[in-house]
Design an enzyme around this catalytic site. Structure first.
Site, PDB file in Angstrom:
ATOM      1  N   ASN A 210       0.818  -1.026   0.043  1.00 44.63           N
ATOM      2  CA  ASN A 210       0.003  -0.049  -0.150  1.00 44.63           C
ATOM      3  C   ASN A 210       0.822   1.373  -0.075  1.00 44.63           C
ATOM      4  OD1 ASN A 210       0.478   0.704   2.936  1.00 44.63           O
ATOM      5  ND2 ASN A 210      -0.494  -1.106   3.341  1.00 44.63           N
ATOM      6  N   ASP A 279      -4.086  -6.348   5.121  1.00 45.93           N
ATOM      7  CA  ASP A 279      -4.869  -7.282   5.754  1.00 45.93           C
ATOM      8  C   ASP A 279      -4.882  -8.644   5.349  1.00 45.93           C
ATOM      9  OD1 ASP A 279      -6.130  -5.171   7.607  1.00 45.93           O
ATOM     10  OD2 ASP A 279      -7.239  -4.474   5.938  1.00 45.93           O
ATOM     11  N   ILE A 307      -1.650  -7.402  14.323  1.00 43.97           N
ATOM     12  CA  ILE A 307      -0.554  -7.234  15.381  1.00 43.97           C
ATOM     13  C   ILE A 307      -0.929  -6.783  16.694  1.00 43.97           C
ATOM     14  CG2 ILE A 307       1.661  -6.286  15.454  1.00 43.97           C
ATOM     15  CD1 ILE A 307       1.731  -6.694  12.417  1.00 43.97           C
ATOM     16  N   LYS A 337     -13.047   0.421  16.160  1.00 41.02           N
ATOM     17  CA  LYS A 337     -11.759  -0.140  16.124  1.00 41.02           C
ATOM     18  C   LYS A 337     -11.144   0.017  17.499  1.00 41.02           C
ATOM     19  CE  LYS A 337     -10.464  -0.042  11.580  1.00 41.02           C
ATOM     20  NZ  LYS A 337      -9.701   0.409  10.382  1.00 41.02           N
TER      21      LYS A 337
HETATM   22  O1  C5P Z   1      -5.987  -1.338   9.175  1.00 42.14           O
HETATM   23  P1  C5P Z   1      -6.786  -1.268  10.487  1.00 42.14           P
HETATM   24  O2  C5P Z   1      -7.409   0.122  10.215  1.00 42.14           O
HETATM   25  O3  C5P Z   1      -7.684  -2.276  11.135  1.00 42.14           O
HETATM   26  O4  C5P Z   1      -5.615  -0.261  11.443  1.00 42.14           O
HETATM   27  C1  C5P Z   1      -6.033   0.038  12.761  1.00 42.14           C
HETATM   28  C2  C5P Z   1      -4.699  -0.310  13.765  1.00 42.14           C
HETATM   29  O5  C5P Z   1      -4.401  -1.540  13.687  1.00 42.14           O
HETATM   30  C3  C5P Z   1      -3.410   0.210  13.234  1.00 42.14           C
HETATM   31  O6  C5P Z   1      -2.958   0.845  14.509  1.00 42.14           O
HETATM   32  C4  C5P Z   1      -2.525  -0.687  12.670  1.00 42.14           C
HETATM   33  O7  C5P Z   1      -1.207  -0.378  12.584  1.00 42.14           O
HETATM   34  C5  C5P Z   1      -3.241  -1.980  13.414  1.00 42.14           C
HETATM   35  N1  C5P Z   1      -3.296  -3.289  12.570  1.00 42.14           N
HETATM   36  C6  C5P Z   1      -2.249  -4.394  12.964  1.00 42.14           C
HETATM   37  N2  C5P Z   1      -2.112  -5.291  12.446  1.00 42.14           N
HETATM   38  C7  C5P Z   1      -3.027  -5.555  11.254  1.00 42.14           C
HETATM   39  C8  C5P Z   1      -4.000  -4.528  10.949  1.00 42.14           C
HETATM   40  C9  C5P Z   1      -3.898  -3.542  11.584  1.00 42.14           C
HETATM   41  O8  C5P Z   1      -1.345  -4.042  14.185  1.00 42.14           O
HETATM   42  N3  C5P Z   1      -2.956  -6.813  10.722  1.00 42.14           N
END
Ligand code: C5P
Length: 397
Positions: A210, A279, A307, A337
């Site tokens: 991305n 994702d 994560i 979230k």
């Molecule tokens: O992608 P998303 O909007 O869910 O991201 C929200 C938070 O989750 C961010 O802080 C991102 O760094 C974390 N995240 C993560 N591992 C993922 C997807 C997102 O740690 N696979």
């Protein structure tokens, strides 16, 4: 002078005899590693030439509000957002009075109104003008608005008077500015940050990724070091220099990022997930380069680990801070979230404005409320974010 390295200083010069000292001041800023841009009022140009200031700062000097050429290079709003600190030196009694009243009738007063960076003022004027109640009440109003007032010093004045009203010497102003960036509100804390994109291999030469630039994570890492923290930055592939005194661990995929995070998280006080983690990843990365075929090809994607949620599940766990770059219903999605991932704090922002941009605005969302952090360059916003994180840390301990 470590705390001025890479700092963006907007030096505003107004029309006082001490303006000649701005040549030395600019030289000292550059020597300390700061990037200096200069805006001058018309009367300042009577005391020192824009050409001198341009040569010393290495950048075109901003003189007029409505200057098409200057606006094309860096517009005044962009310049206001660019700054980490605005220093007005020398600041005349008249200029102080103008900013107290929020005037925006020249380039410098407009920049003062438009910036969300801290503003410092180094007054320089005749001792009687300094002690005049009008000047003193104006100064008090600026203090009440959290302006930093540097000086003035006492001594012999250009007009022959002796008293308070001399601008601080350039070396003293540099010290004062450096001390604004030196702050130890995260002293002794261990902070783990993820940043940048991840790459999910399709084959040995192709990947899914991305547009994340990593700038926000790197700004947070640099500011956290200034604030006294030990910082570990787990970074996806980005084109950025590692900030001073930050331990950087390079990873590519989400799986590697998770592994590095769990290996570093022990005894961490804070985890900040800024990374734009993919994702999904291809179910099976091909061992050899996928060959072109005549028809369609099918990709099967499987979910990557989340994560930040993994970190939030640990016991004991650090303060867990997330970011949410959204394109729509920013606050609502942010709140969801925060809850779903069980975070202590989440900073929501508009994805279309953020990726690869120098500036950002975010809304802090916690289980107890929300707070807006207005648009500014990522370093200024990083400092505001870390201060909120420090408050959360204090509440939790
Ligand atoms: O992608 P998303 O909007 O869910 O991201 C929200 C938070 O989750 C961010 O802080 C991102 O760094 C974390 N995240 C993560 N591992 C993922 C997807 C997102 O740690 N696979």
């Amino acid at each position: 002078m470590l705390s001025l390295t890479n700092k963006r200083i907007l030096l505003g010069i107004t029309g006082g005899i001490a303006a000649y000292k701005c040549a030395e001041l600019t030289r000292l800023f550059s020597k300390a590693g700061a990037d200096v841009r200069i805006a001058m009022t018309r009367s300042a140009t009577e005391f020192i030439t824009p050409l001198t200031m341009q040569a010393l700062s290495g950048n075109r000097v901003h003189l007029e509000l409505l200057d098409t050429e200057a606006e094309a290079a860096m517009g005044h709003i962009e310049l206001a957002r660019w700054a980490d600190l605005v220093l007005i030196a020398p600041a005349t009694a008249d200029f102080i009075a103008r900013i107290v009243h929020g005037q925006a009738n020249d380039i410098l007063s407009t920049l003062v109104l438009a910036t969300s960076a801290p503003i410092a003022v180094a007054p320089a004027m005749n001792q009687a003008m300094w002690s005049d109640p009008g000047t003193q009440s104006n100064l008090q109003l600026l203090r009440d608005r959290s302006y930093h007032i540097f000086g003035p010093a006492e001594g012999e004045q250009a007009c022959g008077d002796v008293g308070l009203g001399r601008m601080l010497e350039p070396a003293e102003l540099i010290e004062e500015c450096a001390s604004l960036f030196k702050s130890d509100y995260l002293a002794g804390r261990k902070i783990v940050i993820t940043g940048g994109p991840t790459r999910e291999a399709l084959d040995p030469v192709r990947f899914i990724s991305n547009h994340s630039s990593g700038k926000m994570a790197y700004a947070l890492a640099a500011e956290a070091v200034f604030a006294g923290a030990k910082v570990i930055l787990i970074s996806g592939p980005v084109q950025l220099q590692t900030p001073d005194r930050v331990t950087r661990i390079d990873v590519e995929s989400a799986d590697q990022m998770l592994e590095a995070t769990l290996a570093q998280i022990e005894a961490a006080d804070v985890f900040i997930g800024v990374a734009a983690v993919a994702d999904y990843r291809p179910k099976n990365a091909a061992q050899e380069k996928i060959k072109k075929s005549t028809g369609e090809i099918q990709l099967t994607l499987v979910k990557n680990p989340d994560i930040i949620s993994e970190v939030a599940r640990l016991d004991p766990r650090p303060v867990v801070v997330g970011f949410a770059a959204e394109t729509n219903d920013i606050l609502e999605n942010g709140r969801k979230k925060l809850q779903k991932k069980n975070l202590d704090l989440l900073f929501a922002n508009n994805a279309t404005e953020t990726f690869n941009s120098e500036t950002i605005s975010v809304t802090a969302i916690s289980p107890t409320g929300e707070k807006e952090i207005p648009t500014a360059n990522k370093n200024v916003v990083a400092r505001n974010i870390l201060q909120l994180i420090a408050e959360t840390l204090t509440q939790k301990s």
